[in-house]
Scaffold this active site. Structure first.
Site, PDB file in Angstrom:
ATOM      1  N   LYS A  19      18.881 -43.226 -32.475  1.00 24.63           N
ATOM      2  CA  LYS A  19      17.927 -44.334 -32.330  1.00 24.63           C
ATOM      3  C   LYS A  19      18.100 -44.891 -30.928  1.00 24.63           C
ATOM      4  O   LYS A  19      19.181 -45.399 -30.593  1.00 24.63           O
ATOM      5  CB  LYS A  19      18.210 -45.400 -33.395  1.00 24.63           C
ATOM      6  CG  LYS A  19      17.411 -46.686 -33.272  1.00 24.63           C
ATOM      7  CD  LYS A  19      17.641 -47.553 -34.497  1.00 24.63           C
ATOM      8  CE  LYS A  19      17.245 -49.000 -34.310  1.00 24.63           C
ATOM      9  NZ  LYS A  19      15.816 -49.209 -34.148  1.00 24.63           N
ATOM     10  N   THR A  22      14.311 -50.123 -29.670  1.00 22.80           N
ATOM     11  CA  THR A  22      14.081 -51.129 -30.706  1.00 22.80           C
ATOM     12  C   THR A  22      12.833 -51.902 -30.323  1.00 22.80           C
ATOM     13  O   THR A  22      12.537 -52.076 -29.137  1.00 22.80           O
ATOM     14  CB  THR A  22      15.304 -52.050 -30.897  1.00 22.80           C
ATOM     15  OG1 THR A  22      15.054 -52.947 -31.990  1.00 22.80           O
ATOM     16  CG2 THR A  22      15.638 -52.853 -29.647  1.00 22.80           C
ATOM     17  N   GLU A  72      12.912 -43.915 -32.772  1.00 28.75           N
ATOM     18  CA  GLU A  72      13.505 -44.763 -33.822  1.00 28.75           C
ATOM     19  C   GLU A  72      14.131 -43.920 -34.926  1.00 28.75           C
ATOM     20  O   GLU A  72      14.660 -44.467 -35.896  1.00 28.75           O
ATOM     21  CB  GLU A  72      12.411 -45.631 -34.470  1.00 28.75           C
ATOM     22  CG  GLU A  72      11.926 -46.780 -33.632  1.00 28.75           C
ATOM     23  CD  GLU A  72      12.753 -48.028 -33.850  1.00 28.75           C
ATOM     24  OE1 GLU A  72      13.791 -47.952 -34.535  1.00 28.75           O
ATOM     25  OE2 GLU A  72      12.359 -49.084 -33.341  1.00 28.75           O
TER      26      GLU A  72
HETATM   27  C1  LIG Z   1      17.055 -60.393 -36.173  1.00 30.17           C
HETATM   28  C2  LIG Z   1      16.201 -59.236 -35.869  1.00 30.17           C
HETATM   29  O1  LIG Z   1      15.041 -59.359 -35.558  1.00 30.17           O
HETATM   30  N1  LIG Z   1      16.768 -58.021 -35.990  1.00 30.17           N
HETATM   31  C3  LIG Z   1      16.225 -56.784 -35.844  1.00 30.17           C
HETATM   32  C4  LIG Z   1      14.919 -56.515 -35.428  1.00 30.17           C
HETATM   33  C5  LIG Z   1      14.524 -55.215 -35.320  1.00 30.17           C
HETATM   34  N2  LIG Z   1      15.394 -54.216 -35.635  1.00 30.17           N
HETATM   35  C6  LIG Z   1      14.995 -52.812 -35.552  1.00 30.17           C
HETATM   36  O2  LIG Z   1      14.156 -52.508 -34.448  1.00 30.17           O
HETATM   37  C7  LIG Z   1      13.170 -51.550 -34.852  1.00 30.17           C
HETATM   38  C8  LIG Z   1      11.771 -52.058 -34.787  1.00 30.17           C
HETATM   39  O3  LIG Z   1      11.662 -53.376 -35.089  1.00 30.17           O
HETATM   40  C9  LIG Z   1      13.509 -51.156 -36.204  1.00 30.17           C
HETATM   41  O4  LIG Z   1      14.375 -50.073 -36.148  1.00 30.17           O
HETATM   42  C10 LIG Z   1      14.148 -52.439 -36.675  1.00 30.17           C
HETATM   43  O5  LIG Z   1      14.897 -52.305 -37.778  1.00 30.17           O
HETATM   44  C11 LIG Z   1      16.682 -54.508 -36.063  1.00 30.17           C
HETATM   45  O6  LIG Z   1      17.496 -53.621 -36.364  1.00 30.17           O
HETATM   46  N3  LIG Z   1      17.074 -55.783 -36.146  1.00 30.17           N
END
Ligand code: A1EHT
Length: 104
Positions: A19, A22, A72
Site C-alpha cells: 500500500k 492514502t 491501495e
Molecule cells: C483518521 C483517519 O482518517 N484515518 C484514515 C483515513 C484513511 N485511511 C486509508 O486511506 C485510504 C483511503 O482513504 C484507505 O486505505 C483508508 O483506509 C486510513 O487508514 N486511516
C-alpha cells in the site's frame, strides 16, 4: 508522537510495501514532499513505521482510477466503498503517495 495514523487493518499492507498511497480529506492535505512521518495505528496510536511523503495531489472521488486502487492494494469498487465509509459524502480528496522508510 505520531504524525499520521492508519486503521490497523492496513498495517500489514503498508509495512510490506503493498500500500503506497492514502486518500485523505483537506485536514490532512498539508504534508509536503520529502517530509518523513511517524505512522501510528488509529485504534491505539501505537507507532509501527516511518514513511516519506512523495507527493500530495488533489483528486476527486469520481477521478479515482484502477491505478489508485492498485496503489491501495484494492480494487476500485473496494476503494470507493472504503472511502464512502471513512468520508461519507466527501468528493474532494488528496492522494498522498509515500515510500516506506523504516519499520518499528
Ligand atoms: C483518521 C483517519 O482518517 N484515518 C484514515 C483515513 C484513511 N485511511 C486509508 O486511506 C485510504 C483511503 O482513504 C484507505 O486505505 C483508508 O483506509 C486510513 O487508514 N486511516
Amino acid at each position: 508522537m505520531n504524525e499520521i495514523t492508519f486503521f490497523q487493518r492496513f498495517e500489514s499492507d503498508i509495512v510490506a510495501g503493498r500500500k503506497t498511497i492514502t486518500l485523505r480529506d483537506a485536514s490532512e492535505s498539508h504534508f509536503t514532499p520529502g517530509q518523513q512521518l511517524r505512522v501510528g495505528r488509529y485504534e491505539d496510536d501505537v507507532y509501527f513505521c516511518t514513511i516519506e511523503v512523495v507527493s500530495v495531489t488533489p483528486v476527486a472521488l469520481d477521478e479515482l482510477t484502477d491505478e489508485h486502487a492498485r496503489q491501495e492494494n484494492m480494487t476500485l469498487p473496494q476503494l470507493k466503498e472504503v472511502i464512502a465509509e471513512i468520508y461519507p459524502g466527501l468528493n474532494e480528496l488528496y492522494a498522498i503517495v509515500f515510500t516506506l522508510v523504516s519499520k518499528a
